[in-house]
Design an enzyme around this catalytic site. Structure first.
Site, PDB file in Angstrom:
ATOM      1  N   TYR A 160       5.000  92.261   9.234  1.00 52.24           N
ATOM      2  CA  TYR A 160       5.245  91.218  10.228  1.00 52.24           C
ATOM      3  C   TYR A 160       6.619  90.591  10.011  1.00 52.24           C
ATOM      4  O   TYR A 160       7.402  90.418  10.961  1.00 52.24           O
ATOM      5  CB  TYR A 160       4.164  90.142  10.147  1.00 52.24           C
ATOM      6  CG  TYR A 160       4.493  88.934  10.990  1.00 52.24           C
ATOM      7  CD1 TYR A 160       4.533  89.019  12.378  1.00 52.24           C
ATOM      8  CD2 TYR A 160       4.807  87.713  10.391  1.00 52.24           C
ATOM      9  CE1 TYR A 160       4.865  87.919  13.148  1.00 52.24           C
ATOM     10  CE2 TYR A 160       5.128  86.610  11.157  1.00 52.24           C
ATOM     11  CZ  TYR A 160       5.158  86.714  12.531  1.00 52.24           C
ATOM     12  OH  TYR A 160       5.493  85.628  13.294  1.00 52.24           O
ATOM     13  N   LYS A 164      10.114  90.451  12.521  1.00 51.07           N
ATOM     14  CA  LYS A 164      10.846  89.246  12.902  1.00 51.07           C
ATOM     15  C   LYS A 164      12.296  89.293  12.424  1.00 51.07           C
ATOM     16  O   LYS A 164      13.185  88.703  13.070  1.00 51.07           O
ATOM     17  CB  LYS A 164      10.130  88.003  12.375  1.00 51.07           C
ATOM     18  CG  LYS A 164       8.803  87.753  13.079  1.00 51.07           C
ATOM     19  CD  LYS A 164       8.991  87.679  14.597  1.00 51.07           C
ATOM     20  CE  LYS A 164       7.714  87.479  15.364  1.00 51.07           C
ATOM     21  NZ  LYS A 164       7.913  87.407  16.820  1.00 51.07           N
TER      22      LYS A 164
END
Length: 265
Positions: A160, A164
């Protein structure tokens, strides 16, 4: 000129917000409706979109169009571009996304690939498509949802955080490339936020921002800087991490995530 007037003048008359049914996406859509933007709202859950459209239309007297699309699907981004081809959009907010947490070696490859498509591939395809449209229009804005975790690796949410980091670096570069074309690009990089994201990622939130705080801080920063750090909590956390070497930041963020998810350090 107040914020709403500035936004309408620079990015009106209409805005597209993805991930609009909950969390930050919904809060940004609500802020834009209050500012007088007509809206195109995209997400998977059509009934929720329709309820939100009715609420915003009734309360603010704007026009709202809903698009029920799975942007993590193989052709979701292309369908979004095609469905909005005839709409005079001045602002695109890419708020659709989700996260996972846990040991990397225990991850479900199918879920991780879905996250990669939505958080990165969809952002790439739509930023290219809408970036070209806005450049041809001579003015507009792109808001890409980064995160405070995108500034370093994050054990227990490794993939994750990597997605980003992709969004953050893409937005930073596009901020420079598209400015001569009249297009403002912003990376919104909030800290922990109370939204549907935490539930899907299996995280327990303690102190966290509200989506409304993130929305207001993001829109206020648009056109003024390349990265928004919305909310006091975000800025405090960023300042606390900044003096540390990158390796130290990775370890600290890993400990924080371990505590939020119940995973061993």
């Amino acid at each position: 000129m107040n914020r709403d007037d500035r936004l309408r003048e620079r990015y009106g008359p209409a805005a597209l917000v993805t991930g609009a049914t909950s969390g930050i996406g919904r809060a940004i859509a609500t802020e834009l409706a209050r500012a007088g933007f007509d809206l195109v709202l995209a997400a998977r859950r059509k009934p929720v979109l329709q309820d939100l459209a009715h609420e915003l239309t009734t309360r603010h007297g704007i026009s709202v169009r809903v698009l029920a699309l799975d942007l993590a699907g193989d052709r979701g981004a292309e369908e979004l571009l095609a469905a909005t081809a005839g709409t005079d959009l001045g602002l695109y907010v890419a708020a659709a996304g989700f996260g996972t947490s846990g040991a990397f070696l225990d991850a479900d490859p199918a879920v991780e690939r879905e996250m990669l498509r939505l958080n990165c591939e969809t952002v790439l395809t739509t930023s290219l498509g809408f970036g070209r449209r806005l450049a041809g229009r001579g003015r507009g804005g792109l808001v890409l949802m980064s995160s405070l975790v995108g500034f370093q690796g994050m054990p227990h949410a490794a993939h994750y955080a990597a997605t980003k980091a992709y969004v953050q670096t893409l937005a930073e570069a596009l901020h420079v490339e598209l400015r001569p074309h009249g297009v403002d690009v912003l990376a919104a990089a909030p800290g922990p936020t109370h939204s549907g994201f935490a539930g899907r990622a299996g995280m327990r939130m303690g102190t966290a921002l509200t989506p409304e705080t993130v929305a207001r801080g993001t829109l206020s920063a648009l056109g003024r800087r390349p990265t928004a750090l919305p909310g006091l909590l975000t800025r405090v956390l960023k300042a606390a991490l900044l003096p540390l070497p990158r390796r130290g930041r990775v370890r600290i963020m890993g400990s924080v995530m371990a505590g939020m998810t119940g995973h061993p350090r």
